[in-house]
Design an enzyme around this catalytic site. Structure first.
Site, PDB file in Angstrom:
ATOM      1  N   THR A  73      25.073  26.842  -3.325  1.00  0.00           N
ATOM      2  CA  THR A  73      24.783  26.051  -2.124  1.00  0.00           C
ATOM      3  C   THR A  73      23.610  25.115  -2.395  1.00  0.00           C
ATOM      4  O   THR A  73      23.649  23.933  -2.037  1.00  0.00           O
ATOM      5  CB  THR A  73      24.467  26.982  -0.933  1.00  0.00           C
ATOM      6  OG1 THR A  73      25.592  27.826  -0.713  1.00  0.00           O
ATOM      7  CG2 THR A  73      24.170  26.187   0.320  1.00  0.00           C
ATOM      8  N   ASN A 151      38.521  27.846  -2.967  1.00  0.00           N
ATOM      9  CA  ASN A 151      38.177  29.263  -2.846  1.00  0.00           C
ATOM     10  C   ASN A 151      39.220  30.076  -2.097  1.00  0.00           C
ATOM     11  O   ASN A 151      39.396  31.256  -2.354  1.00  0.00           O
ATOM     12  CB  ASN A 151      36.811  29.419  -2.163  1.00  0.00           C
ATOM     13  CG  ASN A 151      36.684  28.601  -0.902  1.00  0.00           C
ATOM     14  OD1 ASN A 151      37.058  27.424  -0.867  1.00  0.00           O
ATOM     15  ND2 ASN A 151      36.180  29.202   0.148  1.00  0.00           N
ATOM     16  N   GLN A 179      34.625  28.330  -7.982  1.00  0.00           N
ATOM     17  CA  GLN A 179      35.793  29.203  -8.110  1.00  0.00           C
ATOM     18  C   GLN A 179      36.566  28.955  -9.401  1.00  0.00           C
ATOM     19  O   GLN A 179      37.573  29.614  -9.643  1.00  0.00           O
ATOM     20  CB  GLN A 179      36.723  29.016  -6.902  1.00  0.00           C
ATOM     21  CG  GLN A 179      36.099  29.435  -5.586  1.00  0.00           C
ATOM     22  CD  GLN A 179      35.847  30.936  -5.481  1.00  0.00           C
ATOM     23  OE1 GLN A 179      36.331  31.728  -6.299  1.00  0.00           O
ATOM     24  NE2 GLN A 179      35.075  31.345  -4.482  1.00  0.00           N
ATOM     25  N   SER A 199      27.947  29.358  -9.535  1.00  0.00           N
ATOM     26  CA  SER A 199      27.184  30.474  -8.993  1.00  0.00           C
ATOM     27  C   SER A 199      27.479  31.717  -9.823  1.00  0.00           C
ATOM     28  O   SER A 199      28.638  32.039 -10.067  1.00  0.00           O
ATOM     29  CB  SER A 199      27.596  30.700  -7.542  1.00  0.00           C
ATOM     30  OG  SER A 199      26.929  31.816  -7.028  1.00  0.00           O
ATOM     31  N   HIS A 201      27.251  34.949  -9.277  1.00  0.00           N
ATOM     32  CA  HIS A 201      27.896  36.154  -8.728  1.00  0.00           C
ATOM     33  C   HIS A 201      29.406  36.020  -8.600  1.00  0.00           C
ATOM     34  O   HIS A 201      30.088  36.971  -8.267  1.00  0.00           O
ATOM     35  CB  HIS A 201      27.248  36.571  -7.401  1.00  0.00           C
ATOM     36  CG  HIS A 201      27.654  35.752  -6.221  1.00  0.00           C
ATOM     37  ND1 HIS A 201      28.624  36.168  -5.343  1.00  0.00           N
ATOM     38  CD2 HIS A 201      27.221  34.554  -5.765  1.00  0.00           C
ATOM     39  CE1 HIS A 201      28.764  35.252  -4.383  1.00  0.00           C
ATOM     40  NE2 HIS A 201      27.924  34.271  -4.621  1.00  0.00           N
ATOM     41  N   THR A 237       8.643  28.664  -9.671  1.00  0.00           N
ATOM     42  CA  THR A 237       8.537  29.536 -10.842  1.00  0.00           C
ATOM     43  C   THR A 237       9.920  30.014 -11.270  1.00  0.00           C
ATOM     44  O   THR A 237      10.715  30.443 -10.439  1.00  0.00           O
ATOM     45  CB  THR A 237       7.648  30.749 -10.504  1.00  0.00           C
ATOM     46  OG1 THR A 237       6.368  30.262 -10.125  1.00  0.00           O
ATOM     47  CG2 THR A 237       7.513  31.684 -11.695  1.00  0.00           C
ATOM     48  N   CYS A 326      39.856  35.598  13.589  1.00  0.00           N
ATOM     49  CA  CYS A 326      39.138  36.754  14.112  1.00  0.00           C
ATOM     50  C   CYS A 326      38.162  37.357  13.113  1.00  0.00           C
ATOM     51  O   CYS A 326      37.199  37.992  13.499  1.00  0.00           O
ATOM     52  CB  CYS A 326      40.127  37.810  14.546  1.00  0.00           C
ATOM     53  SG  CYS A 326      41.160  37.224  15.881  1.00  0.00           S
TER      54      CYS A 326
END
Lengths: 390, 281
Positions: A73, A151, A179, A199, A201, A237, A326
């Site tokens: 992001t 994604n 992705q 990213s 993760h 840092t 939902c």
């Protein structure tokens, strides 16, 4: 009971080798990489080694084209706001209608501040409309930002062609490759990308660390200022343990691209998809089946609602996600499925299964065993299923 | 992940009264495939006693929509139409323990389906679609009328546009009607306040006065004092003289007198009556 984890587009398991590589940098080698003393300064080598590993994964020409960030992001925001800052006379940005919110929302923010933003449409299979891009781009376009792979559906976009069109009109090209990284080969030189976001993760690294590729020579205005780090392009840092982590994760991801892991994962994904289509009526595969990342399948189960399906799957420790309204707390189905004009009776019942190379045949067999009765059960309650052919 | 109560999970996993009653005396329908949730309620009514003898449902929707529908059928069975018509969405949510705020519209859907089913019975059993008055649709995305929003605001004491979205879905998609929803909120909440003020403070009974002061304390005064770690309680009331005790950080604060006079007294005067005086108890 072990989790059957099929939600790897949301996040992945941080591999033990990655954690092991990170650990010394918390309490033992905790020095500041900018320090003059050897104790801190030697961590600079660890950072540069990680930068090299990251550059290798995306085939960057120079290691210093990699900037470490806190997440994708931040990488995306940096590029979009950089373009706004660097090209005050070219207030036009082009993106796609199916981007992640990390691109869509900064684009909308710029739009509210007077930038012209165009959101390129996709067809019913989620394919990018190159012709629309050609018709909208002009010499006022400063940046084209289009994701490498979606994604939700896994659909791969023609980034090379998009970059070519952008450059032909004097615009820079950014791609959110979150992705794609680790799932398909990425070559920034072949694609001619100016900026690329990833990213850790999403490829078995830790959360809280990302990277931004900035091609040498591409005009870039820093987003975070207040320090000399990352050659003044991203102050703060250096997060040494996490940078080491993303480096190790990138190294492992590159290996998996060629050691057969990806093919094995793709075979399991195909088995899951074929099994579901064979066992359950009124299902629809969302996305471009011919051109997808190998771990993702997005399947709609007509006339029932996604959250209900997920809650039943949860009983079997099967983890997946849904584009239904939902689940997100919003009231509309996902913007990606709506952009693809998936009919409402299917959009609300979409489930995304996203695999990793850790999934097994047994995982897939469990889903194929448990899912059909769940769907049947929910359809028995649904007022629409009986009427579907009326 | 939603924090669903055990009751919600029970009614979702083991829904009661699933299906459709054949030759139902009343059929109420609400929602659509487009909205993402829909409920079809059928009831069997004893013509003599007007007692609902059976109720069944079919629902398209998430766990809380299914649970709300199931609970609704349990609640209406054995009740007269008159009794059943008094069931509110809050009653359904309460019976389920609670519902996440974002899911309250599931309970509203239950109330609307019941309303339609009862009307269907009164009209001879022909299925009735819960309809919003077309000319007064506020939210075009979810087809929500001004009337439905006003009802939800009154029943559930809604204060913000977000509340209204959670309860009725209005404003949850394109968001273009948010300003209209705010206007309705202003109107309804303004009217509620106006109604309370109509009877002047002096004409109220002592109990009504205490309630009125307590309401202002709770809604206007305590939240602000709480921010500084303090609070206030009503100790006594005689005529228009109010005695307040400051507690927490407010007690012993050097600004206590200013808080009493400039803030509490002023607020009570603005909200209730100009002649109110506040003294420290």
């Amino acid at each position: 009971m072990k989790e059957v984890y099929l939600d790897n587009n949301a996040t992945t398991r941080c591999y033990p080798q990655v954690v092991e590589a990170m650990l010394p940098y918390f309490s033992d080698k905790y020095g500041n990489a900018s320090s003059m003393h050897t104790f801190g300064g030697q961590n600079r080598h660890a950072i540069e080694a990680a930068r090299h590993q990251m550059a290798e994964l995306i085939n960057a020409a120079y290691d210093d084209e990699i900037i470490f960030t806190s997440c994708a992001t931040e990488s995306n925001d940096s590029v979009l706001f950089s373009a706004a800052e660097a090209f005050p006379d070219k207030k036009h940005i082009i993106t796609s209608a199916v981007e992640h919110p990390a691109v869509l929302e900064p684009c909308r923010l710029l739009e509210s501040r007077g930038w012209r933003v165009d959101f390129i449409r996709v067809d019913e299979n989620g394919r990018f409309d190159l012709e629309e891009l050609k018709s909208l781009i002009d010499d006022k376009t400063s940046l084209v930002s289009v994701m490498w792979a979606n994604n939700e559906t896994g659909t791969i976009f023609p980034v090379k062609e998009i970059a070519k069109i952008a450059h032909a009109h004097g615009a820079l090209f950014h791609t959110d490759a979150v992705q794609a990284a680790g799932k398909i080969p990425i070559d920034v030189q072949e694609v001619c990308a100016d900026f690329l976001s990833v990213s850790a993760h999403k490829f078995h690294g830790p959360k809280g660390i990302g990277a931004l590729y900035v091609r040498r020579g591409a005009r870039f205005v820093p987003y975070l200022v207040g320090g000399h780090q990352e050659k003044h392009r991203r102050a703060g840092t250096e997060n040494v343990p996490y940078i080491v982590g993303i480096g190790k994760a990138a190294e492992l991801a590159k290996k998996r691209l060629t050691d057969g892991s990806i093919q094995k994962m793709a075979a399991l994904r195909d088995k899951l998809e074929k099994g579901i289509v064979a066992a359950i009526a009124d299902v629809k595969i969302n996305g471009d089946a011919q051109n997808r990342v190998p771990n993702t399948t997005n399947i709609s189960f007509g006339y029932i609602e996604g959250e209900s399906i997920l809650m039943y799957l949860n009983d079997f420790h099967i983890c997946a996600s849904s584009g239904s309204a939902c689940t997100s707390g919003s009231l509309e189905p996902s913007h990606v499925l709506r952009a693809m004009k998936v009919p409402f009776e299917f959009a609300h019942g979409s489930i995304r299964f996203s695999l990793s190379d850790e999934n097994t045949e047994a995982d897939i067999d469990l889903v194929l065993k448990e899912l059909p009765p769940i769907v049947e059960r929910l359809r028995a309650i649904s007022p629409f299923y009986k009427q579907r052919s009326l | 992940m939603w924090d669903y109560t055990d009751k919600v999970m029970d009614h979702f996993k083991n829904p009661r009264n699933v299906g459709a009653i054949e030759n139902a005396d009343g059929t109420g329908q609400v929602g659509s495939l487009i909205c993402g949730d829909a409920l079809r309620l059928t009831i069997k009514v004893n013509k003599e006693t007007e007692i609902i003898e059976d109720a069944k449902f079919e629902t398209f929707g998430c766990a809380s929509a299914i649970a709300s529908s199931s609970m609704l059928t349990e609640m209406v069975k054995g009740k007269t139409l008159e009794e059943a018509s008094k069931i509110t969405n809050q009653d359904i949510a309460d019976a389920l323990g609670s519902l996440p705020a974002e899911k309250m519209h599931c309970s509203v859907m239950g109330m609307e389906a019941l309303d339609a089913a009862i009307r269907s019975y009164r009209q001879g059993g022909k299925p009735v679609e819960f309809e919003q008055q077309e000319e007064k649709i506020v939210c075009r995305c979810f087809n929500v009328s001004e009337e439905a929003i006003i009802k939800a605001v009154r029943l559930n004491h809604l204060k913000t546009v977000e509340d209204v979205t959670h309860f009725t879905k209005a404003g949850g998609a394109c968001g273009r009607c948010k300003a209209d929803i705010q206007k309705i909120l202003d109107k309804v909440n303004g009217m509620v306040q106006a109604a309370a003020v109509q009877k002047s403070f002096n004409e109220l009974t002592i109990v009504e006065k205490i309630k009125a002061v307590e309401k202002v304390l709770e809604e206007e005064i305590r939240p602000k004092l709480n921010m500084d770690g303090g609070s206030a309680e009503l100790v006594d009331l005689s005529g228009n003289a109010v005695k307040i005790r400051l507690i927490g950080m407010c007690s012993g604060c050097i600004n206590a007198q200013a808080t009493l006079k400039n803030f509490i007294e002023k607020t009570l005067q603005e909200k209730l009556d100009k002649s109110i005086t506040v003294e420290q108890a």
